[in-house]
Design an enzyme around this catalytic site. Structure first.
Site, PDB file in Angstrom:
ATOM      1  N   HIS A   1       0.827  -1.218   0.000  1.00 46.36           N
ATOM      2  CA  HIS A   1       0.000   0.000   0.000  1.00 46.36           C
ATOM      3  C   HIS A   1       0.863   1.271   0.000  1.00 46.36           C
ATOM      4  O   HIS A   1       0.725   2.099  -0.907  1.00 46.36           O
ATOM      5  CB  HIS A   1      -0.982  -0.026   1.173  1.00 46.36           C
TER       6      HIS A   1
ATOM      7  N   HIS B   1       3.554   7.200   5.728  1.00 48.79           N
ATOM      8  CA  HIS B   1       2.298   7.812   6.176  1.00 48.79           C
ATOM      9  C   HIS B   1       1.572   7.039   7.278  1.00 48.79           C
ATOM     10  O   HIS B   1       0.822   7.630   8.040  1.00 48.79           O
ATOM     11  CB  HIS B   1       1.363   8.094   4.992  1.00 48.79           C
ATOM     12  N   ASP B   2       1.784   5.745   7.385  1.00 46.43           N
ATOM     13  CA  ASP B   2       1.117   4.964   8.436  1.00 46.43           C
ATOM     14  C   ASP B   2       2.076   4.437   9.497  1.00 46.43           C
ATOM     15  O   ASP B   2       1.661   3.718  10.399  1.00 46.43           O
ATOM     16  CB  ASP B   2       0.364   3.780   7.818  1.00 46.43           C
TER      17      ASP B   2
ATOM     18  N   GLU C   1       1.127   5.883  12.987  1.00 44.93           N
ATOM     19  CA  GLU C   1      -0.229   5.476  13.379  1.00 44.93           C
ATOM     20  C   GLU C   1      -0.338   3.967  13.635  1.00 44.93           C
ATOM     21  O   GLU C   1      -1.075   3.551  14.524  1.00 44.93           O
ATOM     22  CB  GLU C   1      -1.216   5.891  12.280  1.00 44.93           C
ATOM     23  N   ASP C   2       0.401   3.161  12.868  1.00 47.56           N
ATOM     24  CA  ASP C   2       0.185   1.713  12.906  1.00 47.56           C
ATOM     25  C   ASP C   2       1.350   0.881  13.445  1.00 47.56           C
ATOM     26  O   ASP C   2       1.307  -0.346  13.374  1.00 47.56           O
ATOM     27  CB  ASP C   2      -0.148   1.209  11.497  1.00 47.56           C
TER      28      ASP C   2
ATOM     29  N   ASP D   1      -3.994   8.014  -0.736  1.00 49.57           N
ATOM     30  CA  ASP D   1      -4.355   7.003   0.256  1.00 49.57           C
ATOM     31  C   ASP D   1      -5.851   6.693   0.195  1.00 49.57           C
ATOM     32  O   ASP D   1      -6.262   5.533   0.148  1.00 49.57           O
ATOM     33  CB  ASP D   1      -3.956   7.513   1.645  1.00 49.57           C
TER      34      ASP D   1
END
Length: 150
Positions: free
Chosen positions: A32, A52-53, A56-57, A109
């Site tokens: 992704h 980008h994640d 957050e992840d 995204d």
């Protein structure tokens, strides 16, 4: 795309951070951010797309990324892209809109996450999620008040 040292570091970190994660259809999650990065027009947006994640992840923090030497423009965009679950979703998206780097990455995204062909099964929950993403796309594509189209 010319891979500078910054982009190479982001590629490595993206891969390491998401190595054991899978997406909703069971594919390696790292595909992704790689997909988003391939669409970006410059190094800054490419690096942000790759990362980008990450905050957050995964267990990485913005402070970790700052210590790794990522520039302020990258960190600012990543801070905007990291959704605090206490903030309503469309409020979070509205905060992204003024930042061109975060906005470009979030639009890519959202479009990728709206692609239902990626899923093995599409039910009401997935359709509802796509409606939410489409509302976010409309918000990000709407010119900010006072700036207007030129």
């Amino acid at each position: 795309m010319i891979y500078t040292e910054l982009t190479k570091r982001a590629l490595r970190l993206c891969y390491a951070a998401h190595r054991d994660q899978t997406d909703k259809s069971g594919l390696p999650y790292v595909f992704h951010p790689f997909h988003l990065a391939e669409q970006m027009p410059d190094e800054t947006t490419t690096v942000v797309a790759l990362l980008h994640d990450v905050v957050e992840d995964t267990d990485y923090t913005l402070d970790d990324l700052a210590e790794m030497g990522y520039p302020a423009q990258v960190l600012e965009a990543l801070a905007l892209l990291t959704h605090d679950p206490r903030v309503p979703y469309l409020d979070y998206v509205a905060r992204i809109r003024p930042n061109p780097v975060a906005r470009a990455v979030k639009l890519a995204d959202l479009r990728h996450n709206s692609d239902l062909t990626r899923l093995d099964r599409v039910g009401p929950r997935e359709l509802q999620r796509v409606e939410k993403y489409q509302a976010a796309i409309r918000l990000l594509e709407t010119p900010e008040e006072g700036r207007g189209a030129t």
